[in-house]
Design an enzyme around this catalytic site. Structure first.
Site, PDB file in Angstrom:
ATOM      1  N   SER A   1       0.851  -1.192   0.000  1.00  0.00           N
ATOM      2  CA  SER A   1       0.000   0.000   0.000  1.00  0.00           C
ATOM      3  C   SER A   1       0.885   1.240   0.000  1.00  0.00           C
ATOM      4  O   SER A   1       1.692   1.437   0.917  1.00  0.00           O
ATOM      5  CB  SER A   1      -0.892   0.016   1.243  1.00  0.00           C
ATOM      6  OG  SER A   1      -1.408   1.332   1.414  1.00  0.00           O
TER       7      SER A   1
ATOM      8  N   HIS B   1      -1.298  -1.258  -4.296  1.00  0.00           N
ATOM      9  CA  HIS B   1      -2.558  -0.936  -3.619  1.00  0.00           C
ATOM     10  C   HIS B   1      -2.616   0.564  -3.327  1.00  0.00           C
ATOM     11  O   HIS B   1      -1.712   1.128  -2.715  1.00  0.00           O
ATOM     12  CB  HIS B   1      -2.628  -1.750  -2.320  1.00  0.00           C
ATOM     13  CG  HIS B   1      -3.917  -1.653  -1.581  1.00  0.00           C
ATOM     14  ND1 HIS B   1      -5.040  -2.371  -1.936  1.00  0.00           N
ATOM     15  CD2 HIS B   1      -4.287  -0.924  -0.491  1.00  0.00           C
ATOM     16  CE1 HIS B   1      -6.028  -2.105  -1.097  1.00  0.00           C
ATOM     17  NE2 HIS B   1      -5.601  -1.215  -0.213  1.00  0.00           N
TER      18      HIS B   1
ATOM     19  N   ASP C   1      -4.784   3.561  -1.660  1.00  0.00           N
ATOM     20  CA  ASP C   1      -5.825   3.822  -0.662  1.00  0.00           C
ATOM     21  C   ASP C   1      -6.411   5.220  -0.817  1.00  0.00           C
ATOM     22  O   ASP C   1      -5.761   6.221  -0.509  1.00  0.00           O
ATOM     23  CB  ASP C   1      -5.239   3.674   0.746  1.00  0.00           C
ATOM     24  CG  ASP C   1      -5.071   2.209   1.129  1.00  0.00           C
ATOM     25  OD1 ASP C   1      -6.048   1.447   0.984  1.00  0.00           O
ATOM     26  OD2 ASP C   1      -3.971   1.834   1.577  1.00  0.00           O
TER      27      ASP C   1
ATOM     28  N   MET D   1      -9.090   7.899   0.427  1.00  0.00           N
ATOM     29  CA  MET D   1      -9.902   8.217   1.617  1.00  0.00           C
ATOM     30  C   MET D   1     -10.499   9.613   1.480  1.00  0.00           C
ATOM     31  O   MET D   1      -9.834  10.517   0.965  1.00  0.00           O
ATOM     32  CB  MET D   1      -9.029   8.157   2.868  1.00  0.00           C
ATOM     33  CG  MET D   1      -8.292   6.842   3.047  1.00  0.00           C
ATOM     34  SD  MET D   1      -7.451   6.781   4.634  1.00  0.00           S
ATOM     35  CE  MET D   1      -6.507   5.264   4.436  1.00  0.00           C
TER      36      MET D   1
ATOM     37  N   HIS E   1      -8.493   1.077  -3.761  1.00  0.00           N
ATOM     38  CA  HIS E   1      -9.379   0.809  -2.625  1.00  0.00           C
ATOM     39  C   HIS E   1     -10.079   2.109  -2.241  1.00  0.00           C
ATOM     40  O   HIS E   1      -9.459   3.009  -1.673  1.00  0.00           O
ATOM     41  CB  HIS E   1      -8.516   0.275  -1.463  1.00  0.00           C
ATOM     42  CG  HIS E   1      -9.274  -0.010  -0.210  1.00  0.00           C
ATOM     43  ND1 HIS E   1      -8.649  -0.272   1.002  1.00  0.00           N
ATOM     44  CD2 HIS E   1     -10.608  -0.104   0.046  1.00  0.00           C
ATOM     45  CE1 HIS E   1      -9.558  -0.487   1.940  1.00  0.00           C
ATOM     46  NE2 HIS E   1     -10.757  -0.386   1.385  1.00  0.00           N
TER      47      HIS E   1
ATOM     48  N   MET F   1     -12.197   4.187  -0.034  1.00  0.00           N
ATOM     49  CA  MET F   1     -12.803   4.352   1.294  1.00  0.00           C
ATOM     50  C   MET F   1     -13.530   5.693   1.258  1.00  0.00           C
ATOM     51  O   MET F   1     -13.132   6.670   1.914  1.00  0.00           O
ATOM     52  CB  MET F   1     -11.712   4.300   2.367  1.00  0.00           C
ATOM     53  CG  MET F   1     -11.183   2.886   2.574  1.00  0.00           C
ATOM     54  SD  MET F   1      -9.602   2.843   3.416  1.00  0.00           S
ATOM     55  CE  MET F   1      -8.528   3.065   2.009  1.00  0.00           C
TER      56      MET F   1
ATOM     57  N   MET G   1     -11.214  -6.443   5.563  1.00  0.00           N
ATOM     58  CA  MET G   1     -10.428  -5.482   6.343  1.00  0.00           C
ATOM     59  C   MET G   1     -10.081  -6.113   7.690  1.00  0.00           C
ATOM     60  O   MET G   1     -10.967  -6.539   8.433  1.00  0.00           O
ATOM     61  CB  MET G   1     -11.230  -4.197   6.584  1.00  0.00           C
ATOM     62  CG  MET G   1     -11.552  -3.385   5.344  1.00  0.00           C
ATOM     63  SD  MET G   1     -10.123  -2.825   4.387  1.00  0.00           S
ATOM     64  CE  MET G   1      -9.187  -1.904   5.605  1.00  0.00           C
TER      65      MET G   1
ATOM     66  N   GLY H   1      -8.733   3.513   7.504  1.00  0.00           N
ATOM     67  CA  GLY H   1      -8.441   4.930   7.743  1.00  0.00           C
ATOM     68  C   GLY H   1      -6.967   5.230   7.939  1.00  0.00           C
ATOM     69  O   GLY H   1      -6.501   6.298   7.569  1.00  0.00           O
TER      70      GLY H   1
ATOM     71  N   GLY I   1      -2.724   3.512   8.247  1.00  0.00           N
ATOM     72  CA  GLY I   1      -1.767   2.418   8.196  1.00  0.00           C
ATOM     73  C   GLY I   1      -1.235   2.143   9.597  1.00  0.00           C
ATOM     74  O   GLY I   1      -1.491   2.895  10.540  1.00  0.00           O
ATOM     75  N   GLY I   2      -0.545   1.028   9.737  1.00  0.00           N
ATOM     76  CA  GLY I   2       0.171   0.742  10.975  1.00  0.00           C
ATOM     77  C   GLY I   2      -0.682   0.322  12.164  1.00  0.00           C
ATOM     78  O   GLY I   2      -0.231   0.392  13.302  1.00  0.00           O
TER      79      GLY I   2
ATOM     80  N   ASP J   1      -6.559  -6.756   4.085  1.00  0.00           N
ATOM     81  CA  ASP J   1      -6.002  -5.405   4.180  1.00  0.00           C
ATOM     82  C   ASP J   1      -5.956  -4.952   5.635  1.00  0.00           C
ATOM     83  O   ASP J   1      -6.995  -4.766   6.267  1.00  0.00           O
ATOM     84  CB  ASP J   1      -6.872  -4.452   3.346  1.00  0.00           C
ATOM     85  CG  ASP J   1      -6.231  -3.093   3.175  1.00  0.00           C
ATOM     86  OD1 ASP J   1      -5.100  -2.890   3.653  1.00  0.00           O
ATOM     87  OD2 ASP J   1      -6.880  -2.231   2.548  1.00  0.00           O
ATOM     88  N   GLY J   2      -4.729  -4.773   6.128  1.00  0.00           N
ATOM     89  CA  GLY J   2      -4.539  -4.203   7.466  1.00  0.00           C
ATOM     90  C   GLY J   2      -3.756  -5.104   8.401  1.00  0.00           C
ATOM     91  O   GLY J   2      -4.142  -6.248   8.631  1.00  0.00           O
ATOM     92  N   GLY J   3      -2.626  -4.590   8.884  1.00  0.00           N
ATOM     93  CA  GLY J   3      -1.850  -5.321   9.887  1.00  0.00           C
ATOM     94  C   GLY J   3      -1.185  -6.582   9.381  1.00  0.00           C
ATOM     95  O   GLY J   3      -0.850  -7.468  10.177  1.00  0.00           O
TER      96      GLY J   3
ATOM     97  N   GLY K   1       1.225  -2.296   4.083  1.00  0.00           N
ATOM     98  CA  GLY K   1       1.786  -0.953   3.997  1.00  0.00           C
ATOM     99  C   GLY K   1       3.050  -0.859   4.827  1.00  0.00           C
ATOM    100  O   GLY K   1       4.168  -0.961   4.319  1.00  0.00           O
TER     101      GLY K   1
HETATM  102  C1  DX5 Z   1      -6.200   1.043   5.861  1.00  0.00           C
HETATM  103  C2  DX5 Z   1      -5.769   0.868   4.437  1.00  0.00           C
HETATM  104  C3  DX5 Z   1      -4.671  -0.117   4.296  1.00  0.00           C
HETATM  105  C4  DX5 Z   1      -3.385   0.299   4.982  1.00  0.00           C
HETATM  106  C5  DX5 Z   1      -2.685  -0.924   5.438  1.00  0.00           C
HETATM  107  O1  DX5 Z   1      -7.283   1.900   5.918  1.00  0.00           O
HETATM  108  O2  DX5 Z   1      -6.846   0.435   3.642  1.00  0.00           O
HETATM  109  O3  DX5 Z   1      -4.438  -0.446   2.939  1.00  0.00           O
HETATM  110  O4  DX5 Z   1      -2.540   1.038   4.171  1.00  0.00           O
HETATM  111  O5  DX5 Z   1      -1.586  -0.521   6.185  1.00  0.00           O
HETATM  112  P1  DX5 Z   1      -0.830  -1.525   7.150  1.00  0.00           P
HETATM  113  O6  DX5 Z   1      -0.314  -2.648   6.318  1.00  0.00           O
HETATM  114  O7  DX5 Z   1       0.283  -0.672   7.715  1.00  0.00           O
HETATM  115  O8  DX5 Z   1      -1.805  -1.985   8.181  1.00  0.00           O
HETATM  116 ZN    ZN Z   2      -6.454  -0.450   1.586  1.00  0.00          ZN
END
Ligand code: DX5
Ligand code: ZN
Length: 232
Positions: free
Chosen positions: A12, A37, A39, A41, A70, A72, A141, A146, A148-149, A177-179, A199
């Protein structure tokens, strides 16, 4: 875009250097990224703002693999054509983004893109039954969207297992997606996921002048995920 269930790593760019997207994308692709990817928002559907169609269009020539957008955002439908024209291969909208998700998915395919459906961690999978024929990808998800990290939410493993059974032989990707890290990736690969968004775990410690770190981070996630697949 051909379909297969091999493990695909989708870094991401939310975790990339925003002042240097072109070179960041070239670096992650040279280091083994399968998809890129993106993102999007809107500061309304999620409590954060990133970028829109002009940015997507500007980075498109740098992407040689797959541009995975993606969204959002809410509402979605009036922006689909703009993201398609910007060059998205996959456009993913959230089930929670509006009352007419079936129409949204039809519009994404109508614009010539693969249609993805994202589910927040608190959303069930009952409605998917009636959407399967409209779908090319389901994005589970594993954090609240919203930022990363954030920390991986383990309750989603069971959701992925159920979705994998529901999909059967249909050519529908399961994206997470996420973590995602080398520790969490195998849990999802074993449950049936094939596209792993990451990400912070891809970009941490590296840079465009030190891209080998990206390569090592991508390989660590891929190796852990593929090993979990073999054990199936
Ligand atoms: C969160 C995003 C993810 C995010 C993932 O809202 O949709 O794509 O970048 O980041 P990590 O891998 O750091 O959780
Ligand atoms: Zn995403």
């Amino acid at each position: 875009m051909s379909f297969d269930r091999s493990i695909k790593i989708a870094p991401s760019i939310l975790s990339a250097d925003f002042a240097d997207f072109g070179r960041e994308i070239q670096a992650i692709e040279a280091q083994g990224a399968d998809w890129v990817h993106v993102d999007v928002m809107d500061g309304h559907f999620v409590p954060n703002l990133t970028f829109g169609p002009p940015l997507c269009k500007a980075i498109r020539p740098h992407i040689k693999t797959v541009m995975d957008v993606h969204l959002m955002i809410s509402p979605v439908d009036q922006y689909i054509d703009a993201y398609a024209e910007a060059g998205a291969d996959v456009i993913t909208a959230h089930l929670e983004a509006g009352p007419h998700i079936h129409r949204t998915l039809q519009a994404i395919r109508g614009a010539g893109c693969k249609a993805g459906l994202a589910l927040n961690p608190g959303t069930g999978i009952e409605q998917i039954d009636y959407l399967l024929d409209q779908l090319d990808l389901i994005c589970v998800m594993t954090v609240n969207p919203g930022f990363g990290g954030q920390k991986f939410i383990h309750s989603q493993i069971d959701k992925v297992r159920k979705l994998r059974a529901m999909i059967g032989d249909r050519p529908i990707h399961i994206e997470i997606d996420g973590g995602i890290t080398p520790e969490t990736a195998p849990l999802m690969a074993a449950a049936g996921a094939d596209v792993l968004v990451a990400g912070s775990a891809v970009f941490k410690g590296g840079s465009v002048t030190n891209p080998d770190v990206y390569g090592r981070n991508i390989t660590a996630i891929r190796t852990a995920a593929e090993a979990a697949r073999v054990k199936e």
